[in-house]
Design an enzyme around this catalytic site. Structure first.
Site, PDB file in Angstrom:
ATOM      1  N   HIS A   1       1.810   4.556  -2.725  1.00 19.75           N
ATOM      2  CA  HIS A   1       1.935   5.984  -2.595  1.00 19.75           C
ATOM      3  C   HIS A   1       3.591   6.493  -3.272  1.00 19.75           C
ATOM      4  CE1 HIS A   1      -1.743   6.813  -0.777  1.00 19.75           C
ATOM      5  NE2 HIS A   1      -1.315   6.079   0.462  1.00 19.75           N
TER       6      HIS A   1
ATOM      7  N   HIS B   1       0.949  -1.097   0.103  1.00 24.36           N
ATOM      8  CA  HIS B   1       0.007  -0.073   0.151  1.00 24.36           C
ATOM      9  C   HIS B   1       1.007   1.263   0.020  1.00 24.36           C
ATOM     10  CE1 HIS B   1      -3.615   2.394   1.433  1.00 24.36           C
ATOM     11  NE2 HIS B   1      -2.688   2.982   1.760  1.00 24.36           N
ATOM     12  N   GLU B   2       1.695   1.256   1.008  1.00 23.30           N
ATOM     13  CA  GLU B   2       2.675   2.776   0.997  1.00 23.30           C
ATOM     14  C   GLU B   2       3.594   2.748  -0.169  1.00 23.30           C
ATOM     15  OE1 GLU B   2       1.669   4.806   3.103  1.00 23.30           O
ATOM     16  OE2 GLU B   2       0.386   3.649   4.642  1.00 23.30           O
TER      17      GLU B   2
ATOM     18  N   HIS C   1       3.900   6.346  -6.786  1.00 21.76           N
ATOM     19  CA  HIS C   1       3.049   7.354  -7.430  1.00 21.76           C
ATOM     20  C   HIS C   1       3.874   8.623  -7.253  1.00 21.76           C
ATOM     21  CE1 HIS C   1      -1.178   9.500  -7.574  1.00 21.76           C
ATOM     22  NE2 HIS C   1      -0.523   9.572  -8.861  1.00 21.76           N
TER      23      HIS C   1
END
Length: 604
Positions: A397, A393-394, A400
């Site tokens: 980020h 998940h992180e 991105h």
């Protein structure tokens, strides 16, 4: 990596800590850089009253503003990460306080910029853009600022609000200090049946709440809730103060509500929020069906809230160390191509991640990026598969940020929150598809993985929408003159808890904890975006995993777009239209499919 006793920060191995020297060699070096930035700000203020007088002045102001923001970001993040590494250290807290205070002062001193941009005559601005080609880079930024014309105040009023930023944000800082540094959850019995007691923490709580031993999970759940209940009035006051400050700022800026103010900057229609709540409520029977299934399979009647996280597979499978978690994440996300894999290897090998839990470390997980350096990730690793999901998940980020920084100037490199959570939850969906394929012939592993997927869906779409309903009701109540006391917050939260958990789940303990422990309520209409993002990410990840035409190419364009357009438009270009409910209908279709699959396996 999980230990019975939390290590002090200085005893955590270096390879498990982020390398803050990627930002500054020392605290002193950061302070010296901050002083140079403040001098640059002093020079910038000389443009006050002259920003719109010529194309050259407008360009000089925008370029100077950009440089100052880049420098301040690097300095602020350094102080922020130093504090979060160990919130009990006075030196780190003081350093963060210094840079946060400077940021507040800078905000006040530079507040003249937007009002002066808004004041430029439209015809004159068109001519400036024609006369000075370098202004083309800032065209979208100028458009966004000028579209907020009705909500930008006078120069003096903006300076006043800028100067008040630190005070207006105080409730958030107080909450985080209380939650991360001062709460003591006490000692609880471990899961080994030997009578040993260990300290309960934010980081290890899930290990106890997923225990097969009902006494262990009940003791841990009630122990975790206790300090929140004991301090319920304090937590209510901090939340009331925060929401009051947000509503006040919305009113001052001539918005109808705090929600309109929060969503308008990125042109998110409020109907997106309402459509989410409506669609989730329509699909609550699927959630109730899931809880009823767990109750039946586990033979628990009554089925308490603290029983929800017990794995149906009968044990905690697929445990992974930090190293194994990185390998699994890298393998799963290889479907995104060599450039994405190369970015992940930078993240893993160059110590962008702070992995181990230590005394005083901020709870949870997050990613924060620095345009002139790299992203940083905070984790609190527990060797559970859940931690690998948090890493994926992180890392979503982080990548991105990584690709946006490579393809956008700094003023567009940060994706707005509405987009940021798409990249993170996209990775969770890909990890699930990868694991289901890898363990296709292992019934127990499939049950465990499917439950991880279902739990992720529940936690991200259902739970975050529950939080979003609570948040919006709290904002509306405060705006209408209601003081948000602990009793009032318990009341509105209790009604939502009963609605979402449904008839199969019996409440236990205190309902205070389920609103007091949520730090995202101090991020101002943040939580609903987890739900919209997960639904959008479900559609995008399905396309990439199934190798649909142009799906991977479009997703990389999304990653590289940053905040260079309004979020609704960027997602449309990636293939998801957020202005209707079809993306939610598709997401709930995937959820129902997973539910059908696990029911079939449990019957076999």
């Amino acid at each position: 990596m999980a230990t019975e006793k939390l290590l002090p920060r200085d005893q955590v191995p270096e390879q498990l800590k982020w390398n803050l020297k990627l930002l500054f060699e020392s605290d002193e070096a950061m302070k010296a850089a901050l002083q140079k930035t403040l001098q640059r700000v002093a020079e910038f203020t000389q443009l006050s009253g002259h920003v719109g007088s010529s194309a050259a002045n407008l360009l000089a102001a925008l370029q100077s503003d950009k440089l100052i923001n880049e420098e301040l970001e690097r300095e602020y993040v350094y102080g922020f990460l130093r504090r979060d590494s160990d919130t009990t250290k006075g030196q780190a807290a003081s350093l963060y306080g210094e840079v946060a205070n400077a940021l507040s002062q800078v905000s006040a001193k530079m507040a003249f910029l937007e009002p002066e941009i808004v004041a430029i005559d439209e015809t004159e601005l068109v001519q400036y853009l024609a006369d000075e080609p370098k202004l083309g880079e800032f065209k979208f930024m100028l458009t966004k600022i000028r579209q907020q014309k009705a909500h930008i105040l006078s120069d003096k009023e903006e300076q006043l609000l800028g100067r008040a930023n630190k005070s207006l944000d105080a409730a958030d800082d107080i909450y985080n200090t209380l939650n991360d540094a001062d709460l003591d959850f006490g000692m609880v019995h471990d899961d080994n049946g030997n009578g040993n007691e260990v300290p309960l923490t934010h980081g290890n709580r899930s290990q106890f709440t997923e225990s097969q031993n009902r006494d262990v999970r009940r003791e841990a759940t009630l122990a975790y809730e206790k300090p929140y209940h004991n301090l319920r009035n304090t937590f209510a006051q901090t939340l009331n103060s925060f929401i009051s400050s947000q509503n006040m700022q919305a009113e001052v800026r001539h918005y109808q509500s705090g929600r309109e103010a929060a969503l308008s900057g990125e042109q998110i229609p409020e109907s997106v929020y309402d459509t989410l709540v409506k669609s989730v409520n329509e699909h609550l029977p699927l959630l109730h069906r899931w809880y009823a299934l767990k109750k039946k399979v586990l033979h628990l009647d009554p089925f308490y809230k603290y029983d929800i996280n017990v794995p149906l597979a009968g044990q905690d499978l697929l445990k992974t160390t930090f190293e194994q978690g990185k390998e699994m994440t890298l393998d799963a996300l290889s479907v995104l191509g060599p450039d994405y894999v190369a970015g992940l290897k930078h993240e893993f090998n160059e110590r962008w991640i702070d992995a181990a839990e230590n005394k005083g470390k901020r709870s949870g997980g997050y990613q924060v990026s620095v345009y002139t350096a790299n992203p940083f990730i905070l984790l609190n690793w527990t060797d559970k598969l859940y931690s690998t999901y948090v890493l994926a998940h992180e890392s979503g980020h982080a990548m991105h940020s990584y690709f946006s920084q490579q393809n956008q100037p700094s003023e567009y490199a940060d994706a707005p929150i509405f987009l940021a959570e798409v990249a993170s939850t996209f990775n969770e969906n890909i990890l699930t598809d990868y694991l289901l394929e890898k363990y296709a012939n292992d019934k127990q592993a499939l049950i465990f993985i499917l439950e991880q997927s279902i739990s992720g869906f529940v936690g991200t779409i259902y739970r975050q929408t529950q939080f979003a309903e609570f948040e919006h009701q709290a904002y509306q109540a405060e705006q209408n003159g209601q003081t948000l006391t602990a009793d009032y917050l318990d009341q509105i939260n209790g009604e939502l808890v009963n609605k979402y958990y449904g008839p199969a789940v019996t409440e236990s303990g205190t309902i205070t904890q389920s609103w007091a422990y949520v730090p995202h309520f101090y991020m101002n209409y943040y939580v609903y975006q987890y739900a919209t993002s997960w639904a959008a990410a479900t559609a995008l990840s399905q396309g990439v995993w199934q190798h649909d035409d142009h799906a991977l190419e479009n997703y990389h364009k999304f990653l590289s777009a940053g905040g260079s357009d309004y979020p609704i438009e960027i997602l449309k270009q990636a293939g998801v239209d957020m202005t209707n409910d079809q993306y939610l209908v598709r997401a709930f279709g995937v959820f129902e499919k997973r539910l059908n699959e696990i029911e079939k396996l449990l019957r076999a």
